[in-house]
Design an enzyme around this catalytic site. Structure first.
Site, short mmCIF file in Angstrom:
data_model
loop_
_atom_site.label_atom_id
_atom_site.label_comp_id
_atom_site.label_asym_id
_atom_site.label_seq_id
_atom_site.Cartn_x
_atom_site.Cartn_y
_atom_site.Cartn_z
N HIS A 25 4.75 0.01 0.00
CA HIS A 25 5.49 -0.71 1.03
C HIS A 25 4.56 -1.71 1.72
CE1 HIS A 25 3.84 2.98 2.83
NE2 HIS A 25 3.79 2.35 4.00
N ASP B 36 0.71 5.09 1.80
CA ASP B 36 -0.02 5.78 2.86
C ASP B 36 -0.80 6.95 2.26
OD1 ASP B 36 1.10 4.07 4.72
OD2 ASP B 36 2.73 5.44 5.24
N HIS C 104 0.84 -1.20 0.00
CA HIS C 104 0.00 0.00 0.00
C HIS C 104 0.87 1.24 0.00
CE1 HIS C 104 1.13 -0.30 4.21
NE2 HIS C 104 0.78 0.97 4.36
N ARG D 23 6.45 -8.71 16.27
CA ARG D 23 7.04 -7.47 15.79
C ARG D 23 6.09 -6.33 16.14
NH1 ARG D 23 6.47 -4.41 10.91
NH2 ARG D 23 8.20 -2.95 10.71
#
Length: 376
Positions: free
Chosen positions: A301, A247, A245, A311
């Site tokens: 990304h 941002d 996607h 994570r």
């Protein structure tokens, strides 16, 4: 060093059984490491499956202290590095940023505290369909396929000094016991907002406009803070923590823990962005791409997961005040580079990406078409 999460040491009852396919899913991060067969909704198509080992992307570490020193030679060098990175892929690191390490460490600890709570307690902050703030367990209900292997908690931050928006959110939604959460993240957001305004000075100078241009534009920002929690996945080669996607926001300031996962696509190839404890990852979003008249790029990304350890990341999404008109400075509109996108307000782009379109590299083009049709 990889330290197994405590939830991996027990074998709680499955929340996603093999017979759950096609039914309403429940994604509870601390229980997910035990899922040996992940439901089909979390399996990504072959052409989008992750490469778990990717070459490291070389992105410049930008010395904010050096930029703010005012030394002409240092500032010129830093602006050139930022300009080159943002024209190519929109990602860079900031170091010597002045953010207290203790504040960052405390914020990461509270991520663990929240996401390790029982699911019904987390769901008190459940995000409503079409909204962008609240608790989301894998965006279940919003999407029916290609679900991300993660949980998130997002909340609104306002820089207009009218109140403690973050502190009030935690107390109003989760109760008085969460006031310390609110106080900590209120401070974190204020620090991120100040850092974002300094970065906006840097971006303005890198584009050749007045240093105060974008800082002034975002002074009373209405931004979003997001806590990300990616539990281990027994089949990380099939799933993604966050799908590819761009941002839709203006600027993202991300702090990763020491577990790798962030990947960026450059020239059709995926690269990893290695975590650095003393650095923030900064990337351009679609809104600033429009503000820069397409000169600086919003880049695709994603986040991959692993089968060993949780994570976590802290993401501050800088957004303009809802009344601000997003249109490039006149200096960036020329005969050779005419205005690339129609002017808009941030809430209209947010509505488009929350209700009509799943963000990708074509979001701004699709939004421009949608906006023209809507305004007819």
């Amino acid at each position: 060093m990889l330290i197994p999460h405590p939830s991996m040491l027990v074998a709680p009852q499955n929340t996603l059984g093999n017979d759950m396919e096609g039914q309403q899913q429940n994604f509870d991060g601390p229980l997910m490491p035990n899922q040996s067969n992940i439901p089909s909704e979390f399996v990504w198509p072959d052409n989008e499956k992750p490469c778990l080992v990717a070459p490291e992307l070389k992105i410049p570490p930008i010395d904010m202290k050096g930029f703010l020193s005012g030394d002409p030679q240092t500032v010129s060098k830093i602006c050139a590095e930022v300009s080159e990175a943002c024209k190519k892929h929109g990602f860079f690191l900031v170091v010597n940023h002045g953010v207290d390490k203790k504040l960052i460490d405390q914020a990461h600890k509270l991520i663990d505290t929240f996401f390790c709570m029982d699911l019904p307690d987390k769901q008190k902050a459940q995000r409503k369909l079409g909204e962008h703030c609240g608790y989301a367990n894998s965006f279940i209900g919003r999407f029916s396929s290609k679900l991300p292997w993660k949980e998130t908690l997002s909340f609104h931050y306002s820089a207009d000094n009218s109140g403690k928006t973050v502190e009030d959110y935690f107390v109003n939604v989760l109760g008085e016991d969460f006031r310390q959460f609110g106080i900590l993240f209120q401070e974190y957001c204020e620090v991120m907002s100040n850092l974002a305004l300094e970065i906006m000075e840097l971006l303005g100078m890198s584009l050749g406009v007045d240093r105060e241009c974008f800082r002034e534009f975002f002074k009373n920002n209405e931004s979003v803070m997001r806590l990300n929690y990616y539990p281990p996945c027994q089949k990380p080669e099939l799933a993604l923590g966050t799908g590819p996607h761009c941002d839709p926001t203006s600027l993202t300031i991300l702090h990763q823990d020491q577990v790798e996962g962030l990947q960026v696509q450059v020239d059709g190839k995926w690269y990893s962005v290695a975590p650095k404890e003393d650095a923030f990852v900064v990337n351009i979003g679609d809104t600033f791409m429009a503000l820069s008249n397409g000169i600086f790029k919003s880049c695709l990304h994603r986040a991959v997961v692993n089968n060993q350890i949780v994570r976590k990341s802290l993401a501050f999404f800088l957004c303009p005040n809802r009344e601000k008109l997003v249109t490039p400075p006149k200096d960036l509109i020329t005969m050779e580079n005419p205005q690339a996108y129609p002017e808009f307000t941030w809430p209209s782009l947010l509505e488009f990406t929350q209700k009509h379109y799943r963000s990708d590299t074509k979001t701004l083009d699709a939004f421009a078409t949608w906006l023209r049709e809507k305004n007819k």
